[in-house]
Write a protein that holds these residues in place. Structure first.
Motif, PDB file in Angstrom:
ATOM      1  N   ILE A   1       1.259  -0.772   0.120  1.00 15.32           N
ATOM      2  CA  ILE A   1      -0.180  -0.329  -0.181  1.00 15.32           C
ATOM      3  C   ILE A   1       1.117   1.142  -0.107  1.00 15.32           C
ATOM      4  O   ILE A   1      -0.065   1.752  -0.669  1.00 15.32           O
ATOM      5  CB  ILE A   1      -0.497  -0.241   1.376  1.00 15.32           C
ATOM      6  N   PHE A   2       1.719   0.744   0.663  1.00 13.48           N
ATOM      7  CA  PHE A   2       2.993   2.257   0.978  1.00 13.48           C
ATOM      8  C   PHE A   2       4.021   1.863   1.080  1.00 13.48           C
ATOM      9  O   PHE A   2       4.860   1.179   2.203  1.00 13.48           O
ATOM     10  CB  PHE A   2       2.463   3.330   2.175  1.00 13.48           C
ATOM     11  N   ALA A   3       4.418   2.533  -0.150  1.00 16.52           N
ATOM     12  CA  ALA A   3       6.184   2.353   0.285  1.00 16.52           C
ATOM     13  C   ALA A   3       7.018   3.304  -0.331  1.00 16.52           C
ATOM     14  O   ALA A   3       8.450   2.827  -1.105  1.00 16.52           O
ATOM     15  CB  ALA A   3       6.700   0.951  -1.279  1.00 16.52           C
ATOM     16  N   SER A   4       7.511   4.888  -0.088  1.00 19.29           N
ATOM     17  CA  SER A   4       7.495   5.827  -0.556  1.00 19.29           C
ATOM     18  C   SER A   4       8.212   5.549  -1.359  1.00 19.29           C
ATOM     19  O   SER A   4       9.283   6.210  -1.358  1.00 19.29           O
ATOM     20  CB  SER A   4       9.000   5.783   1.006  1.00 19.29           C
ATOM     21  N   GLY A   5       7.261   5.918  -2.178  1.00 12.14           N
ATOM     22  CA  GLY A   5       8.023   5.933  -4.085  1.00 12.14           C
ATOM     23  C   GLY A   5       8.879   4.765  -4.460  1.00 12.14           C
ATOM     24  O   GLY A   5       9.492   5.159  -5.430  1.00 12.14           O
ATOM     25  N   ARG A   6       8.862   3.794  -3.382  1.00 12.84           N
ATOM     26  CA  ARG A   6      10.111   2.679  -4.216  1.00 12.84           C
ATOM     27  C   ARG A   6      10.069   2.139  -5.813  1.00 12.84           C
ATOM     28  O   ARG A   6      10.792   1.954  -6.522  1.00 12.84           O
ATOM     29  CB  ARG A   6      10.221   2.109  -3.114  1.00 12.84           C
ATOM     30  N   ILE A   7       8.239   1.269  -5.813  1.00 11.72           N
ATOM     31  CA  ILE A   7       8.453   0.294  -6.367  1.00 11.72           C
ATOM     32  C   ILE A   7       8.454   2.315  -7.657  1.00 11.72           C
ATOM     33  O   ILE A   7       8.770   1.605  -8.751  1.00 11.72           O
ATOM     34  CB  ILE A   7       6.983   0.383  -6.488  1.00 11.72           C
ATOM     35  N   ARG A   8       7.966   2.780  -7.842  1.00 12.02           N
ATOM     36  CA  ARG A   8       7.555   3.813  -8.780  1.00 12.02           C
ATOM     37  C   ARG A   8       9.191   4.535  -8.922  1.00 12.02           C
ATOM     38  O   ARG A   8       9.373   4.393 -10.499  1.00 12.02           O
ATOM     39  CB  ARG A   8       7.086   4.871  -8.475  1.00 12.02           C
ATOM     40  N   TRP A   9      10.260   4.541  -8.702  1.00 19.59           N
ATOM     41  CA  TRP A   9      11.465   4.786  -8.288  1.00 19.59           C
ATOM     42  C   TRP A   9      11.641   3.594  -9.023  1.00 19.59           C
ATOM     43  O   TRP A   9      13.116   4.292 -10.347  1.00 19.59           O
ATOM     44  CB  TRP A   9      11.982   5.607  -7.430  1.00 19.59           C
ATOM     45  N   ASN A  10      11.370   2.356  -8.838  1.00 23.01           N
ATOM     46  CA  ASN A  10      12.297   0.939  -9.648  1.00 23.01           C
ATOM     47  C   ASN A  10      11.663   0.907 -10.904  1.00 23.01           C
ATOM     48  O   ASN A  10      12.493   0.796 -11.792  1.00 23.01           O
ATOM     49  CB  ASN A  10      12.094  -0.167  -8.908  1.00 23.01           C
ATOM     50  N   ILE A  11      10.571   1.803 -11.085  1.00 22.02           N
ATOM     51  CA  ILE A  11      10.255   1.200 -12.534  1.00 22.02           C
ATOM     52  C   ILE A  11      11.339   2.373 -13.439  1.00 22.02           C
ATOM     53  O   ILE A  11      11.078   2.602 -14.889  1.00 22.02           O
ATOM     54  CB  ILE A  11       8.559   1.385 -12.883  1.00 22.02           C
ATOM     55  N   GLU A  12      11.072   3.527 -12.697  1.00 22.05           N
ATOM     56  CA  GLU A  12      11.501   4.846 -13.610  1.00 22.05           C
ATOM     57  C   GLU A  12      12.778   4.678 -14.117  1.00 22.05           C
ATOM     58  O   GLU A  12      13.367   4.451 -15.092  1.00 22.05           O
ATOM     59  CB  GLU A  12      11.267   5.693 -12.606  1.00 22.05           C
ATOM     60  N   MET A  13      14.108   3.745 -12.949  1.00 24.52           N
ATOM     61  CA  MET A  13      15.696   3.280 -13.534  1.00 24.52           C
ATOM     62  C   MET A  13      14.912   2.090 -14.071  1.00 24.52           C
ATOM     63  O   MET A  13      15.843   2.287 -15.382  1.00 24.52           O
ATOM     64  CB  MET A  13      15.517   2.605 -11.811  1.00 24.52           C
ATOM     65  N   GLN A  14      13.967   0.924 -14.140  1.00 21.96           N
ATOM     66  CA  GLN A  14      14.303   0.142 -15.242  1.00 21.96           C
ATOM     67  C   GLN A  14      13.847   0.956 -16.466  1.00 21.96           C
ATOM     68  O   GLN A  14      14.618   0.030 -17.814  1.00 21.96           O
ATOM     69  CB  GLN A  14      13.310  -1.310 -15.073  1.00 21.96           C
ATOM     70  N   ASN A  15      13.014   1.890 -16.965  1.00 24.87           N
ATOM     71  CA  ASN A  15      12.894   2.287 -18.388  1.00 24.87           C
ATOM     72  C   ASN A  15      14.093   3.166 -18.060  1.00 24.87           C
ATOM     73  O   ASN A  15      14.762   3.065 -19.932  1.00 24.87           O
ATOM     74  CB  ASN A  15      11.725   3.594 -17.976  1.00 24.87           C
ATOM     75  N   ALA A  16      14.669   3.641 -17.688  1.00 25.44           N
ATOM     76  CA  ALA A  16      15.680   4.452 -17.492  1.00 25.44           C
ATOM     77  C   ALA A  16      17.375   3.486 -18.344  1.00 25.44           C
ATOM     78  O   ALA A  16      17.916   3.694 -19.609  1.00 25.44           O
ATOM     79  CB  ALA A  16      16.270   5.077 -16.689  1.00 25.44           C
ATOM     80  N   LEU A  17      17.033   2.594 -18.067  1.00 28.93           N
ATOM     81  CA  LEU A  17      17.836   1.723 -18.158  1.00 28.93           C
ATOM     82  C   LEU A  17      17.605   0.886 -19.433  1.00 28.93           C
ATOM     83  O   LEU A  17      18.204   0.505 -20.546  1.00 28.93           O
ATOM     84  CB  LEU A  17      17.680   0.458 -17.465  1.00 28.93           C
ATOM     85  N   GLN A  18      15.710   0.558 -19.928  1.00 27.22           N
ATOM     86  CA  GLN A  18      16.291   0.022 -21.435  1.00 27.22           C
ATOM     87  C   GLN A  18      16.315   1.402 -22.001  1.00 27.22           C
ATOM     88  O   GLN A  18      16.597   0.519 -23.029  1.00 27.22           O
ATOM     89  CB  GLN A  18      14.251  -0.147 -21.399  1.00 27.22           C
ATOM     90  N   GLU A  19      16.084   2.621 -21.774  1.00 28.45           N
ATOM     91  CA  GLU A  19      16.397   3.096 -23.470  1.00 28.45           C
ATOM     92  C   GLU A  19      17.803   3.435 -23.121  1.00 28.45           C
ATOM     93  O   GLU A  19      18.828   3.391 -24.533  1.00 28.45           O
ATOM     94  CB  GLU A  19      15.774   4.257 -22.585  1.00 28.45           C
ATOM     95  N   GLN A  20      18.766   3.253 -22.306  1.00 29.11           N
ATOM     96  CA  GLN A  20      20.217   3.196 -22.660  1.00 29.11           C
ATOM     97  C   GLN A  20      20.402   2.088 -23.184  1.00 29.11           C
ATOM     98  O   GLN A  20      21.336   1.512 -24.293  1.00 29.11           O
ATOM     99  CB  GLN A  20      20.963   3.153 -21.104  1.00 29.11           C
ATOM    100  N   ALA A  21      20.288   0.752 -22.965  1.00 23.52           N
ATOM    101  CA  ALA A  21      19.713  -0.572 -24.085  1.00 23.52           C
ATOM    102  C   ALA A  21      19.566   0.184 -25.619  1.00 23.52           C
ATOM    103  O   ALA A  21      20.457  -0.428 -26.359  1.00 23.52           O
ATOM    104  CB  ALA A  21      18.848  -1.848 -23.697  1.00 23.52           C
ATOM    105  N   PHE A  22      18.641   0.307 -25.816  1.00 28.31           N
ATOM    106  CA  PHE A  22      18.305   0.751 -26.696  1.00 28.31           C
ATOM    107  C   PHE A  22      19.191   1.901 -27.784  1.00 28.31           C
ATOM    108  O   PHE A  22      19.498   1.530 -29.156  1.00 28.31           O
ATOM    109  CB  PHE A  22      17.119   1.602 -27.031  1.00 28.31           C
ATOM    110  N   LEU A  23      19.695   2.796 -27.149  1.00 27.73           N
ATOM    111  CA  LEU A  23      21.028   3.417 -27.233  1.00 27.73           C
ATOM    112  C   LEU A  23      22.078   2.754 -27.526  1.00 27.73           C
ATOM    113  O   LEU A  23      22.730   3.066 -28.611  1.00 27.73           O
ATOM    114  CB  LEU A  23      21.105   5.056 -26.642  1.00 27.73           C
TER     115      LEU A  23
END
Length: 483
Positions: A363-385
């Motif tokens: 229910i509440f994780a201090s934004g940990r899950i959302r930030w992890n998703i954001e991090m994985q999106n950034a890693l995917q963008e790096q892999a594409f580049l």
């Protein structure tokens, strides 16, 4: 127990039917490549290479040199090179990691066996809090045998996405092995051909030194009879000494090439010295090269295929992170027998079982899950580049190798013509000098030019063969020709 097994298959079928997996589905990137090579106008092409959606089996391109020693060195390197063994261990690691990821889709069952012996207290607390003596404490025993099971129902596909990422990691590791293999064989070929080129340069240096010493002896005799000055003697001796000074440098470079080959074959650096110390000529290059199309390169180069597999893994891990936003469903249960007497474990009254569906939802994780998703999106963008850059780098390497190979052919042809003319000039200058019709400077210049151009011709031949190896590596390590 049969109820649990039936429930397992029912829920498994339900999950497969739903087939829900959060996160983006991987789609192979669309890569725009030119229709043909810009540098192909510089080379004579052979039969077109075979195109396939699978990686082409590593063609034995080194066989075109028709050199038995090179063939044996490559075979030994493939079986003994330490870098190759290391990357093969990484493949086993990736395969095991995929097995660990896949195990999360099934239930876990733990067996437990418990034996407990205890003794109760011989004192009890009476009224008023004062201890009173009771009967002597009795010994008690407990026998228990059971099975505990737990299963996470992958409704939102987090485990399946993790398995997908691990599968892509395994594919990347396998492509990494092909990349290391191509580099290894290219390094063996380059070092071997460099060695043969250096040995040929040594032969030319020794031959020219012998000629220059004979010339110096003639000049000495003419000086002693008074036909020439001491200047001619000094020039003749200086030229012979300068040529002699090049020999130790070439010998040192040749030994270094032998040591490099030894390490590439996973052996002591000097292990191949007795095998390779005997000089052999540089092998000729083929007249035609089947370079294929740029579109073939994307399907053939292992570094491009590895980068694509890494992009796939990064995309799947977005789904792993996204699944943490959703509830997790577990089925836990147990079954066993428990009794205070070992002989009573088999009776029906000793049996026990439990079944417990569980749902957990962060229910509440201090934004940990959302930030992890954001991090994985950034890693995917790096892999594409990284993938895009890998494709562009591969195209550049092929174009560069094509031009380098073609222009070195032109360079070598001009040097071959120059060497033929130099040899005629040396013969003519020496005859005129002995007849007294020209000074020694012309002889000196002709001999020096011959030595320089002969050495340059060997170096050009050496570069031509190495450039061919570089081209093979840039094209993905070989190909199968169309039949």
């Amino acid at each position: 127990m049969r109820y649990l097994i039936s429930l397992f298959w029912t829920v498994s079928s339900l999950i497969l039917a739903i087939g829900c997996a959060v996160g983006p589905d991987y789609q192979a990137p669309k890569t725009e490549v030119p229709a043909e090579w810009n540098g192909q106008t510089f080379v004579t092409q052979g039969q077109a290479s075979k195109t396939t959606t699978e990686p082409v089996t590593l063609a034995q391109w080194w066989g075109i040199f028709n050199d038995r020693t090179l063939n044996s060195l490559v075979e030994l390197a493939i079986t003994a090179n330490l870098d190759l063994k290391q990357v093969e261990a990484r493949i086993r690691q990736a395969r095991a990691a995929r097995g660990v990821a896949g195990a999360g889709l099934g239930p876990t069952v733990d067996a437990s066996v418990i034996y407990q012996r205890s003794k109760s207290s011989s004192e009890t607390v009476g009224s008023g809090g004062s201890p009173t003596v009771a009967a002597t404490g009795a010994f008690r025993e407990l026998f228990q045998v059971g099975l505990d099971s737990s299963w996470e129902l992958d409704f939102f596909g987090g485990t399946r996405r993790n398995l997908e990422a691990a599968t892509a990691d395994l594919r990347a590791a396998m492509e990494d092995r092909r990349d290391v293999l191509i580099t290894l064989i290219g390094d063996v070929g380059s070092n071997y051909l460099n060695l043969r080129g250096l040995q040929q340069q040594l032969a030319i240096a020794h031959k020219n030194l012998e000629v220059q010493r004979k010339t110096a002896a003639i000049v000495h005799r003419r000086f002693e009879t008074g036909f020439v000055s001491r200047l001619d003697v000094a020039n003749a001796d200086a030229q012979a000494a300068a040529t002699e000074a090049q020999i130790p440098v070439l010998e040192s470079s040749a030994q270094a090439a032998i040591y490099s080959l030894g390490v590439l074959l996973g052996q002591n650096p000097a292990a191949l010295e007795t095998t390779l110390v005997r000089p052999n000529p540089l092998p000729p290059t083929p007249p035609k090269i089947p370079i294929g199309l740029p579109s073939d390169l994307v399907r053939r180069r292992p570094d491009i295929r590895r980068a694509e597999a890494q992009l796939h893994a990064a995309t799947a891990r977005i789904g792993v992170a996204t699944a943490d936003l959703f509830p997790r469903f577990f089925l836990t249960g147990g079954f066993g027998v428990s009794a205070r007497d070992l002989n009573r474990l088999g009776i029906s009254n000793s049996r026990y079982w439990s079944f417990s569906p569980t749902v957990t939802w962060p229910i509440f994780a201090s934004g940990r899950i959302r930030w992890n998703i954001e991090m994985q999106n950034a890693l995917q963008e790096q892999a594409f580049l990284t993938y895009q850059k890998t494709v562009l780098t591969a195209l550049k390497e092929v174009e560069t190798a094509l031009v380098a190979y073609a222009k070195e052919q032109e360079h070598r042809q001009s040097l071959a013509t120059a060497v033929d003319n130099n040899r005629q000039a040396v013969d003519l200058a020496m005859k005129l000098y002995v007849a007294g019709k020209t000074d020694f400077l012309n002889v000196l210049t002709a001999q020096r030019s011959l030595y320089v151009n002969e050495e340059a011709l060997v170096q050009s031949t050496q570069r031509l063969t190495v450039n061919l190896i570089t081209l093979y590596k840039a094209l993905g390590g070989g190909w199968e020709e169309k039949s």
